[in-house]
Design a protein around this motif. Sequence first.
Motif, PDB file in Angstrom:
ATOM      1  N   MET A  73       0.915  -1.154   0.111  1.00  0.00           N
ATOM      2  CA  MET A  73       0.016  -0.066   0.000  1.00  0.00           C
ATOM      3  C   MET A  73       0.812   1.246  -0.024  1.00  0.00           C
ATOM      4  O   MET A  73       1.869   1.312   0.641  1.00  0.00           O
ATOM      5  CB  MET A  73      -0.801  -0.215   1.216  1.00  0.00           C
ATOM      6  N   ASP A  74       0.606   2.144  -0.735  1.00  0.00           N
ATOM      7  CA  ASP A  74       1.258   3.568  -0.870  1.00  0.00           C
ATOM      8  C   ASP A  74       1.310   3.982   0.446  1.00  0.00           C
ATOM      9  O   ASP A  74       0.271   3.927   1.037  1.00  0.00           O
ATOM     10  CB  ASP A  74       0.619   4.398  -2.072  1.00  0.00           C
ATOM     11  N   LYS A  75       2.285   4.695   0.875  1.00  0.00           N
ATOM     12  CA  LYS A  75       2.525   5.270   2.297  1.00  0.00           C
ATOM     13  C   LYS A  75       1.253   6.517   2.474  1.00  0.00           C
ATOM     14  O   LYS A  75       1.062   6.612   3.498  1.00  0.00           O
ATOM     15  CB  LYS A  75       3.780   5.728   2.466  1.00  0.00           C
ATOM     16  N   ASP A  76       0.935   7.137   1.313  1.00  0.00           N
ATOM     17  CA  ASP A  76       0.131   8.247   1.448  1.00  0.00           C
ATOM     18  C   ASP A  76      -1.383   7.683   1.387  1.00  0.00           C
ATOM     19  O   ASP A  76      -2.486   8.364   1.057  1.00  0.00           O
ATOM     20  CB  ASP A  76       0.238   9.473   0.568  1.00  0.00           C
ATOM     21  N   TRP A  77      -1.498   6.766   1.028  1.00  0.00           N
ATOM     22  CA  TRP A  77      -3.132   5.852   0.684  1.00  0.00           C
ATOM     23  C   TRP A  77      -3.659   5.653   2.050  1.00  0.00           C
ATOM     24  O   TRP A  77      -3.093   5.243   2.966  1.00  0.00           O
ATOM     25  CB  TRP A  77      -2.939   4.577   0.252  1.00  0.00           C
ATOM     26  N   LEU A  78      -5.226   6.187   1.947  1.00  0.00           N
ATOM     27  CA  LEU A  78      -5.943   5.968   3.569  1.00  0.00           C
ATOM     28  C   LEU A  78      -6.479   4.673   3.104  1.00  0.00           C
ATOM     29  O   LEU A  78      -7.326   4.254   2.214  1.00  0.00           O
ATOM     30  CB  LEU A  78      -6.929   7.080   3.305  1.00  0.00           C
ATOM     31  N   GLU A  79      -6.341   3.840   4.335  1.00  0.00           N
ATOM     32  CA  GLU A  79      -7.294   2.785   4.420  1.00  0.00           C
ATOM     33  C   GLU A  79      -8.736   3.106   4.572  1.00  0.00           C
ATOM     34  O   GLU A  79      -8.828   4.045   5.026  1.00  0.00           O
ATOM     35  CB  GLU A  79      -6.825   1.708   5.615  1.00  0.00           C
TER      36      GLU A  79
ATOM     37  N   GLY B 118      -4.121  -8.733  -2.799  1.00  0.00           N
ATOM     38  CA  GLY B 118      -2.757  -8.829  -3.373  1.00  0.00           C
ATOM     39  C   GLY B 118      -2.188 -10.181  -3.585  1.00  0.00           C
ATOM     40  O   GLY B 118      -1.857 -10.435  -4.723  1.00  0.00           O
ATOM     41  N   HIS B 119      -2.425 -11.082  -2.590  1.00  0.00           N
ATOM     42  CA  HIS B 119      -1.952 -12.463  -2.412  1.00  0.00           C
ATOM     43  C   HIS B 119      -2.542 -13.317  -3.564  1.00  0.00           C
ATOM     44  O   HIS B 119      -2.202 -14.460  -3.897  1.00  0.00           O
ATOM     45  CB  HIS B 119      -1.709 -12.947  -1.109  1.00  0.00           C
ATOM     46  N   LEU B 120      -3.939 -12.896  -3.693  1.00  0.00           N
ATOM     47  CA  LEU B 120      -4.697 -13.664  -4.677  1.00  0.00           C
ATOM     48  C   LEU B 120      -5.066 -12.956  -6.198  1.00  0.00           C
ATOM     49  O   LEU B 120      -4.921 -13.876  -6.935  1.00  0.00           O
ATOM     50  CB  LEU B 120      -6.324 -13.806  -4.049  1.00  0.00           C
ATOM     51  N   PHE B 121      -4.800 -11.641  -5.872  1.00  0.00           N
ATOM     52  CA  PHE B 121      -5.300 -11.131  -7.207  1.00  0.00           C
ATOM     53  C   PHE B 121      -4.083  -9.770  -7.226  1.00  0.00           C
ATOM     54  O   PHE B 121      -4.609  -8.646  -6.972  1.00  0.00           O
ATOM     55  CB  PHE B 121      -6.590 -10.449  -7.467  1.00  0.00           C
TER      56      PHE B 121
ATOM     57  N   TYR C 164      -0.606   3.413  -8.700  1.00  0.00           N
ATOM     58  CA  TYR C 164      -0.709   3.696  -7.197  1.00  0.00           C
ATOM     59  C   TYR C 164      -1.145   1.869  -6.610  1.00  0.00           C
ATOM     60  O   TYR C 164      -1.286   0.944  -7.493  1.00  0.00           O
ATOM     61  CB  TYR C 164      -1.795   4.427  -6.909  1.00  0.00           C
ATOM     62  N   THR C 165      -0.782   1.769  -5.519  1.00  0.00           N
ATOM     63  CA  THR C 165      -1.098   0.712  -4.394  1.00  0.00           C
ATOM     64  C   THR C 165      -1.784   0.863  -3.701  1.00  0.00           C
ATOM     65  O   THR C 165      -1.758   1.556  -2.671  1.00  0.00           O
ATOM     66  CB  THR C 165       0.403   0.088  -4.262  1.00  0.00           C
ATOM     67  N   PRO C 166      -3.129   0.440  -3.651  1.00  0.00           N
ATOM     68  CA  PRO C 166      -4.155   0.705  -2.533  1.00  0.00           C
ATOM     69  C   PRO C 166      -4.194  -0.262  -1.551  1.00  0.00           C
ATOM     70  O   PRO C 166      -3.278  -1.230  -1.660  1.00  0.00           O
ATOM     71  CB  PRO C 166      -5.495   0.581  -3.261  1.00  0.00           C
ATOM     72  N   CYS C 167      -4.977  -0.098  -0.592  1.00  0.00           N
ATOM     73  CA  CYS C 167      -4.737  -1.161   0.606  1.00  0.00           C
ATOM     74  C   CYS C 167      -5.877  -2.300   0.078  1.00  0.00           C
ATOM     75  O   CYS C 167      -6.544  -1.861  -0.882  1.00  0.00           O
ATOM     76  CB  CYS C 167      -5.468  -0.491   1.892  1.00  0.00           C
ATOM     77  N   ASP C 168      -5.774  -3.359   0.387  1.00  0.00           N
ATOM     78  CA  ASP C 168      -6.505  -4.632   0.060  1.00  0.00           C
ATOM     79  C   ASP C 168      -8.077  -4.320   0.422  1.00  0.00           C
ATOM     80  O   ASP C 168      -8.148  -3.728   1.566  1.00  0.00           O
ATOM     81  CB  ASP C 168      -6.228  -6.003   0.553  1.00  0.00           C
ATOM     82  N   ALA C 169      -8.936  -4.351  -0.699  1.00  0.00           N
ATOM     83  CA  ALA C 169     -10.393  -4.020  -0.001  1.00  0.00           C
ATOM     84  C   ALA C 169     -10.896  -5.277  -0.807  1.00  0.00           C
ATOM     85  O   ALA C 169     -11.376  -5.088  -2.016  1.00  0.00           O
ATOM     86  CB  ALA C 169     -10.867  -2.659  -0.410  1.00  0.00           C
ATOM     87  N   SER C 170     -11.447  -6.437  -0.069  1.00  0.00           N
ATOM     88  CA  SER C 170     -11.846  -7.604  -0.979  1.00  0.00           C
ATOM     89  C   SER C 170     -13.194  -7.347  -1.377  1.00  0.00           C
ATOM     90  O   SER C 170     -13.850  -6.511  -0.718  1.00  0.00           O
ATOM     91  CB  SER C 170     -11.736  -8.815   0.064  1.00  0.00           C
TER      92      SER C 170
ATOM     93  N   VAL D 215     -22.326  -1.991  -9.266  1.00  0.00           N
ATOM     94  CA  VAL D 215     -21.571  -2.136 -10.417  1.00  0.00           C
ATOM     95  C   VAL D 215     -19.997  -1.967 -10.279  1.00  0.00           C
ATOM     96  O   VAL D 215     -19.589  -1.041  -9.858  1.00  0.00           O
ATOM     97  CB  VAL D 215     -22.037  -1.037 -11.395  1.00  0.00           C
ATOM     98  N   ILE D 216     -19.441  -3.263 -10.361  1.00  0.00           N
ATOM     99  CA  ILE D 216     -17.932  -3.353  -9.791  1.00  0.00           C
ATOM    100  C   ILE D 216     -17.043  -2.839 -10.998  1.00  0.00           C
ATOM    101  O   ILE D 216     -17.136  -3.682 -11.956  1.00  0.00           O
ATOM    102  CB  ILE D 216     -17.413  -4.519  -9.437  1.00  0.00           C
ATOM    103  N   VAL D 217     -16.398  -1.877 -11.040  1.00  0.00           N
ATOM    104  CA  VAL D 217     -15.695  -1.151 -12.208  1.00  0.00           C
ATOM    105  C   VAL D 217     -13.980  -1.882 -11.923  1.00  0.00           C
ATOM    106  O   VAL D 217     -13.610  -1.388 -10.755  1.00  0.00           O
ATOM    107  CB  VAL D 217     -15.757   0.170 -12.425  1.00  0.00           C
ATOM    108  N   GLN D 218     -13.452  -2.242 -12.930  1.00  0.00           N
ATOM    109  CA  GLN D 218     -12.138  -2.617 -12.856  1.00  0.00           C
ATOM    110  C   GLN D 218     -11.177  -1.528 -12.496  1.00  0.00           C
ATOM    111  O   GLN D 218     -11.288  -0.154 -12.999  1.00  0.00           O
ATOM    112  CB  GLN D 218     -11.625  -3.268 -14.165  1.00  0.00           C
ATOM    113  N   ALA D 219     -10.472  -1.885 -11.322  1.00  0.00           N
ATOM    114  CA  ALA D 219      -9.580  -0.688 -10.481  1.00  0.00           C
ATOM    115  C   ALA D 219      -8.275  -0.549 -11.775  1.00  0.00           C
ATOM    116  O   ALA D 219      -7.886  -1.375 -11.995  1.00  0.00           O
ATOM    117  CB  ALA D 219      -9.194  -0.968  -9.406  1.00  0.00           C
ATOM    118  N   ALA D 220      -7.939   0.678 -11.951  1.00  0.00           N
ATOM    119  CA  ALA D 220      -6.470   0.710 -12.645  1.00  0.00           C
ATOM    120  C   ALA D 220      -5.411   0.096 -12.250  1.00  0.00           C
ATOM    121  O   ALA D 220      -4.705  -0.417 -13.030  1.00  0.00           O
ATOM    122  CB  ALA D 220      -6.256   2.357 -12.865  1.00  0.00           C
ATOM    123  N   CYS D 221      -5.440  -0.046 -10.872  1.00  0.00           N
ATOM    124  CA  CYS D 221      -4.053  -0.779 -10.188  1.00  0.00           C
ATOM    125  C   CYS D 221      -4.006  -2.167 -10.778  1.00  0.00           C
ATOM    126  O   CYS D 221      -2.968  -2.822 -10.292  1.00  0.00           O
ATOM    127  CB  CYS D 221      -4.260  -0.359  -8.715  1.00  0.00           C
TER     128      CYS D 221
END
Length: 152
Positions: free
Chosen positions: A1-7, A34-37, A45-51, A68-74
Motif C-alpha cells: 500500500m502506498d504510504k499516503d494511501w488511506l485505508e 494482493g496475494h490472490l489477485f 498506485y497501490t491501494p490497501c486490499d479491499a476484498s 456495479v464493480i468497475v475494474q480498478a486501474a491498479c
Amino acid sequence: MDKDWLEFHPNPSKPAFTVPKGAVDAHCHVFGPGHLFPYAPTRKYTPCDASKEKLWELRGHLGFARSVIVQAACHGADNRAMVDAVRRSNGSARGVAVVTPDIGQQELREMDTAGVRAVRFNFLKRLVDALPRDDLRRVAEKVAGMGWHIVI
C-alpha cells in the motif's frame, strides 16, 4: 500500500438519509487481495486490499442492494478480482472490465457469462501512460454484438 494511501474506515457511519429500496452503487472497486489477485506491475498506485467481502459488508451497511464493480486501474487489464467478485455476488453485481485490443471473443464471452456488461477506457493521465484512443474503436467493435456499453 502506498504510504499516503488511506485505508478504508474501519467503522463507517451511516448516511443521514436512507437510500431507496433496490438502490445500486453504480461505481465501486475491489482491490486484491494482493496475494490472490496481484496488482499490475505498471500500476500508478497501490491501494490497501479491499476484498469483495469488504465491499458486500459496506454495501449492506449503507443500504445498497446491488453494485456495479468497475475494474480498478491498479489491476490493469487483469480482470480476475473484479470478475471473481461479480461471479460470487449471487446476481447482485455487474462488472465493467478493462481489456486490451488483442482480447479474444472466448474471454469476452466468459466475462459476459460472469456478469460483465461493459468495458472501461481510462483517459486520466495520472492513471495511464498512453491514452487509449486507437484501442477504443477496436475493442468497441469486439463488444458491440454483445450489447455491452463503453465507459469513458
